[in-house]
Design a protein around this motif. Structure first.
Motif, PDB file in Angstrom:
ATOM      1  N   GLN A  21       0.817  -1.219   0.000  1.00 45.85           N
ATOM      2  CA  GLN A  21       0.000   0.000   0.000  1.00 45.85           C
ATOM      3  C   GLN A  21       0.853   1.273   0.000  1.00 45.85           C
ATOM      4  OE1 GLN A  21      -4.009  -1.085   2.306  1.00 45.85           O
ATOM      5  NE2 GLN A  21      -2.216  -1.781   3.434  1.00 45.85           N
TER       6      GLN A  21
ATOM      7  N   GLU B 169     -13.952  -8.646   1.093  1.00 42.19           N
ATOM      8  CA  GLU B 169     -13.655  -7.685   2.152  1.00 42.19           C
ATOM      9  C   GLU B 169     -14.827  -6.764   2.462  1.00 42.19           C
ATOM     10  OE1 GLU B 169     -10.956  -4.450   0.836  1.00 42.19           O
ATOM     11  OE2 GLU B 169     -10.433  -5.753  -0.846  1.00 42.19           O
TER      12      GLU B 169
ATOM     13  N   HIS C 251      -4.161  -4.841  -6.866  1.00 46.42           N
ATOM     14  CA  HIS C 251      -5.518  -4.670  -7.379  1.00 46.42           C
ATOM     15  C   HIS C 251      -5.571  -5.090  -8.847  1.00 46.42           C
ATOM     16  CE1 HIS C 251      -6.862  -1.483  -4.188  1.00 46.42           C
ATOM     17  NE2 HIS C 251      -6.840  -2.708  -3.722  1.00 46.42           N
TER      18      HIS C 251
ATOM     19  N   HIS D 254     -11.337  -7.408  -4.966  1.00 44.98           N
ATOM     20  CA  HIS D 254     -10.581  -7.241  -6.212  1.00 44.98           C
ATOM     21  C   HIS D 254      -9.720  -8.462  -6.473  1.00 44.98           C
ATOM     22  CE1 HIS D 254      -7.272  -6.382  -3.413  1.00 44.98           C
ATOM     23  NE2 HIS D 254      -8.199  -5.729  -2.736  1.00 44.98           N
TER      24      HIS D 254
HETATM   25  N1  MF3 Z   1      -5.687  -3.090   1.246  1.00 45.44           N
HETATM   26  C1  MF3 Z   1      -6.670  -2.234   0.606  1.00 45.44           C
HETATM   27  C2  MF3 Z   1      -7.656  -3.168  -0.054  1.00 45.44           C
HETATM   28  O1  MF3 Z   1      -8.187  -3.985   0.615  1.00 45.44           O
HETATM   29  C3  MF3 Z   1      -6.018  -1.338  -0.378  1.00 45.44           C
HETATM   30  C4  MF3 Z   1      -6.127   0.075  -0.010  1.00 45.44           C
HETATM   31  S1  MF3 Z   1      -5.405   1.039  -1.236  1.00 45.44           S
HETATM   32  C5  MF3 Z   1      -4.525   2.186  -0.356  1.00 45.44           C
HETATM   33  O2  MF3 Z   1      -7.892  -3.202  -1.217  1.00 45.44           O
HETATM   34  F1  MF3 Z   1      -3.906   2.873  -1.216  1.00 45.44           F
HETATM   35  F2  MF3 Z   1      -5.385   2.888   0.377  1.00 45.44           F
HETATM   36  F3  MF3 Z   1      -3.700   1.588   0.456  1.00 45.44           F
END
Ligand code: MF3
Ligand code: CO
Ligand code: CO
Length: 250
Positions: free
Chosen positions: A58, A202, A176, A169
């Motif tokens: 992230q 999620e 993603h 996703h």
């Molecule tokens: N872990 C997050 C998800 O479940 C992703 C968040 S994107 C971020 O998809 F940029 F906010 F980290």
């Protein structure tokens, strides 16, 4: 929309990344306490991820400024760790860990209760956990993508509202990927699930309305009505006979 089918060697790397993410989430979860800042959680995630030879997926993702999303109380998702936000007794807080290891990603989150929380807060947390698990159970080979969201909505019933604005996703060589996994899907609709597909499930479950809004920081997503929100996430690999959760401890 092309959904990747992972080869056996790729599945093994997905499992390793999933185990690493799960280990970091467990490590952090065991250390949460009243008075802790959410920035301290970010430091724990960075250190534990590095110790496993991984990288926080992230960090820097579309400019996200931290290694982990930390989302307390009315924050639905994408909470940005801060030196100014402290956990307090009775809070609920989602910690969302994504780890890249050997080129593959594992993505998992849990909502933790800080000390003694109110019964309605604890109930919302268990509702969200059950919603995630119901979604995972529906991810059978031969089922359809929409069956997952339908199972989540059926589990939640009238006890909460499932957020529609964000979904799961596809995941693998990137955090993603396609497909988008709706948490409010329609049974029998969408792509057929096949062995070797990998995606996250999620669901975010709100105590009040499903409506959300984003803070001026461009990241922090909150419930529009200020009510509590809880979320749980697993990365799932479709196996020959059913879903395999990769984000479990080894
Ligand atoms: N872990 C997050 C998800 O479940 C992703 C968040 S994107 C971020 O998809 F940029 F906010 F980290
Ligand atoms: Co996540
Ligand atoms: Co995710």
């Amino acid at each position: 929309m092309a959904i990747t089918i992972l080869a056996p060697a790729e599945r093994e790397r997905l499992r390793k990344a999933g185990r690493a993410a799960a280990a970091t989430l467990a490590y952090v979860g065991a250390r949460l306490a009243p008075g802790m800042t959410t920035a301290a959680i970010d430091r724990l995630v960075r250190a534990h991820t590095a110790a496993q030879g991984g990288r926080p997926s992230q960090l820097g993702y579309h400019g996200f400024p931290a290694a982990v999303c930390v989302s307390p109380n009315d924050v639905v998702c994408h909470g940005v760790p801060s030196e100014h936000v402290r956990l307090a007794e009775g809070d609920i807080v989602n910690v969302d860990v994504t780890t890249e290891l050997d080129g593959y990603h594992g993505d998992t989150s849990a909502t933790f209760v800080i000390g003694a929380a109110a019964p309605h807060a604890r109930a919302l947390v268990e509702l969200a956990r059950g919603a995630r698990d119901a979604g995972v159970a529906a991810a059978e080979p031969g089922a359809r993508l929409g069956d997952i969201g339908a199972a989540i909505v059926a589990h939640v019933g009238a006890a909460g509202r499932v957020v529609e604005a964000y979904g799961g996703h596809g995941i693998g060589r990137a955090m993603h990927l396609d497909p988008h996994v709706s948490h409010v899907g329609r049974a029998g609709a969408g792509h057929r699930l096949r062995e070797g597909m990998a995606f996250t499930i999620e669901p975010m479950v709100n105590a009040g309305s499903a409506a959300v809004r984003t803070d001026a920081d461009g990241w922090t997503v909150r419930t529009a009505d200020g009510a509590l929100s809880a979320q749980f996430e697993h990365t799932v690999l479709i196996g020959p006979h059913g879903p395999e959760i990769t984000t479990v401890l080894g």
